[in-house]
Motif scaffolding. Structure first.
Motif, mmCIF file in Angstrom:
data_model
loop_
_atom_site.group_PDB
_atom_site.id
_atom_site.type_symbol
_atom_site.label_atom_id
_atom_site.label_comp_id
_atom_site.label_asym_id
_atom_site.label_seq_id
_atom_site.Cartn_x
_atom_site.Cartn_y
_atom_site.Cartn_z
ATOM 1 N N PRO A 136 0.813 -0.602 0.062
ATOM 2 C CA PRO A 136 0.011 -0.100 0.044
ATOM 3 C C PRO A 136 1.274 0.889 0.143
ATOM 4 O O PRO A 136 2.451 1.170 0.767
ATOM 5 C CB PRO A 136 -0.544 0.147 1.381
ATOM 6 C CG PRO A 136 0.011 -0.623 1.818
ATOM 7 C CD PRO A 136 0.826 -1.806 0.995
ATOM 8 N N GLY A 137 0.218 2.679 -0.520
ATOM 9 C CA GLY A 137 0.789 3.524 -0.408
ATOM 10 C C GLY A 137 0.368 4.451 0.590
ATOM 11 O O GLY A 137 -0.300 3.470 1.620
ATOM 12 N N PHE A 138 0.114 5.850 0.465
ATOM 13 C CA PHE A 138 -0.778 6.509 1.453
ATOM 14 C C PHE A 138 -1.826 6.600 0.705
ATOM 15 O O PHE A 138 -2.601 6.941 -0.625
ATOM 16 C CB PHE A 138 0.257 8.496 1.168
ATOM 17 C CG PHE A 138 -0.221 8.780 0.475
ATOM 18 C CD1 PHE A 138 -1.396 9.632 -0.198
ATOM 19 C CD2 PHE A 138 0.884 8.228 -1.091
ATOM 20 C CE1 PHE A 138 -1.042 10.589 -1.386
ATOM 21 C CE2 PHE A 138 1.142 9.120 -2.053
ATOM 22 C CZ PHE A 138 0.105 10.478 -2.508
ATOM 23 N N PRO A 139 -3.013 6.942 1.937
ATOM 24 C CA PRO A 139 -4.711 6.993 1.423
ATOM 25 C C PRO A 139 -5.182 8.561 0.388
ATOM 26 O O PRO A 139 -5.598 9.592 1.524
ATOM 27 C CB PRO A 139 -5.159 6.863 3.155
ATOM 28 C CG PRO A 139 -3.902 7.643 3.210
ATOM 29 C CD PRO A 139 -2.711 6.900 3.226
ATOM 30 N N GLY A 140 -4.265 8.084 -0.708
ATOM 31 C CA GLY A 140 -5.243 9.259 -1.008
ATOM 32 C C GLY A 140 -4.543 9.739 -2.149
ATOM 33 O O GLY A 140 -4.039 8.763 -3.149
ATOM 34 N N MET A 141 -5.227 10.452 -3.333
ATOM 35 C CA MET A 141 -5.161 10.432 -5.176
ATOM 36 C C MET A 141 -4.492 12.055 -5.222
ATOM 37 O O MET A 141 -5.451 12.972 -4.506
ATOM 38 C CB MET A 141 -6.355 9.469 -5.312
ATOM 39 C CG MET A 141 -6.617 8.383 -5.152
ATOM 40 S SD MET A 141 -7.638 8.073 -6.963
ATOM 41 C CE MET A 141 -6.033 7.983 -8.351
ATOM 42 N N ARG A 142 -4.270 12.721 -6.251
ATOM 43 C CA ARG A 142 -3.818 13.478 -6.765
ATOM 44 C C ARG A 142 -4.147 13.359 -8.396
ATOM 45 O O ARG A 142 -3.790 12.880 -9.507
ATOM 46 C CB ARG A 142 -2.284 13.735 -7.233
ATOM 47 C CG ARG A 142 -2.121 14.428 -5.111
ATOM 48 C CD ARG A 142 -0.012 14.181 -5.647
ATOM 49 N NE ARG A 142 0.156 12.709 -5.464
ATOM 50 C CZ ARG A 142 1.283 13.602 -5.283
ATOM 51 N NH1 ARG A 142 2.082 14.391 -4.970
ATOM 52 N NH2 ARG A 142 2.189 12.138 -5.360
ATOM 53 N N LEU A 143 -5.494 14.570 -8.812
ATOM 54 C CA LEU A 143 -5.889 14.222 -10.163
ATOM 55 C C LEU A 143 -6.300 15.835 -10.782
ATOM 56 O O LEU A 143 -6.332 16.108 -9.249
ATOM 57 C CB LEU A 143 -7.729 13.560 -9.969
ATOM 58 C CG LEU A 143 -7.681 12.424 -9.321
ATOM 59 C CD1 LEU A 143 -9.501 12.057 -8.624
ATOM 60 C CD2 LEU A 143 -7.037 11.510 -10.067
ATOM 61 N N TRP A 144 -6.095 15.412 -11.777
ATOM 62 C CA TRP A 144 -6.708 16.480 -12.530
ATOM 63 C C TRP A 144 -7.496 17.050 -12.566
ATOM 64 O O TRP A 144 -8.576 16.165 -12.262
ATOM 65 C CB TRP A 144 -5.982 16.907 -14.020
ATOM 66 C CG TRP A 144 -4.518 16.454 -14.472
ATOM 67 C CD1 TRP A 144 -4.000 15.256 -14.500
ATOM 68 C CD2 TRP A 144 -2.922 16.989 -14.142
ATOM 69 N NE1 TRP A 144 -2.811 15.150 -14.849
ATOM 70 C CE2 TRP A 144 -2.340 16.346 -14.877
ATOM 71 C CE3 TRP A 144 -3.230 18.271 -13.844
ATOM 72 C CZ2 TRP A 144 -1.080 16.882 -13.994
ATOM 73 C CZ3 TRP A 144 -2.387 18.903 -14.014
ATOM 74 C CH2 TRP A 144 -1.059 18.141 -14.197
#
Length: 290
Positions: A136-144
């Motif tokens: 797992p990574g971190f609990p978030g997303m970066r979206l345009w």
């Protein structure tokens, strides 16, 4: 202390993008903007200049959740791929691509349809018991903005990743967007997405396996750290890790038409393909949502 690594990427003012130092057992990274990380055995400290603290705090987060975290992953003996991954019924499906390659769009589409996010942008991988494992990574997303509006909604309420960027940040899980999967899982398949321009008629979705030699090349190309890894880590040991992963992991090319309207069909094609790769797993239908 003299740096053991100096980035070949130079900024307009002639400053190297990054200088890396060793101080005892600690790694010290100083970026061109003055943001500095000290990576210890069990902690990462960060400091930034006082000139514009809010701006530098945003920049520090970008460095932390990008190259610093990728280095941290590889330092502990795993590979950091430039990929996003989701989990369905205990099985991970990953998408590896460069920036704007569609990996986050595919992951967000699956999360909106009920899958859980394993990681966005950096996928830590290892080989355990003859299986490729995704961490797992971190609990978030970066979206345009267009993606954020489509999948999360109310884009203006989401924080900017950086004051000088349009990209938005959304939490995942805990009452926010979708669900987050916080434990490692076997990877059914890693797809290399390639979007085509919109076309008339039913969407044509092509999934093509690649051989182990091509997989090795693609995994090396999708390494988050890129050429820096060759300078920082033992090249022979790292190539062995890449070779083990290429031998274990199923890697396929995914070609599909651009456009949100095609995403349900793309999801179903991916799930059908994953079912064939793992016949013992019963993966659900995910064509209904967005």
């Amino acid at each position: 202390i003299d740096p053991y690594y100096t980035s070949r990427w130079m900024m307009p003012d002639g400053e190297p993008f990054l200088r890396a130092y060793r101080r005892g057992h600690d790694e010290v990274w100083r970026f061109h903007d003055g943001v500095c990380f000290v990576m210890q055995h069990d902690a990462i400290d960060v400091a930034w200049p006082d000139a514009d603290p809010k701006l530098q705090a945003h920049q520090a987060q970008i460095w932390l959740l990008g190259p610093v975290m990728a280095f941290w992953v590889e330092r502990r003996g795993e590979l950091a791929l430039h990929a996003s991954a989701i989990v369905i019924d205990g099985v991970a499906v990953a998408f590896a691509a460069s920036s704007r390659g569609g990996k986050s769009t595919l992951a967000a589409s699956f999360v909106q349809a009920g899958a859980s996010l394993l990681t966005d942008d950096i996928l830590p991988c290892s080989v355990e018991g003859g299986r490729a494992i995704g961490q797992p990574g971190f609990p978030g997303m970066r979206l345009w903005p267009a993606e954020a509006e489509r999948f999360v909604g109310n884009v203006d309420s989401l924080d900017l990743v950086h004051p000088r960027m349009d990209k938005r940040r959304t939490d995942v899980g805990a009452g926010a967007f979708g669900r987050f999967h916080a434990t490692s899982e076997p990877i059914a398949c890693l797809y290399l997405p390639a979007r085509r321009e919109d076309e008339a008629g039913p969407p044509h979705i092509d999934i093509t396996p690649i051989n182990k030699r091509e997989a090795l090349v693609e995994l090396g190309r999708m390494s988050f750290m890129g050429l820096m890894a060759q300078s920082v880590f033992n090249a022979s040991a790292r190539m062995d890790m890449l070779a083990r992963l290429a031998q274990t992991l199923t890697v396929k090319r995914l070609s599909y038409p651009s456009g949100y309207a095609h995403l349900p069909a793309v999801r179903e094609a991916i799930l059908c393909d994953a079912r064939a790769a793992l016949p013992s797993q019963r993966l659900p239908d995910m064509t209904a949502s967005a």
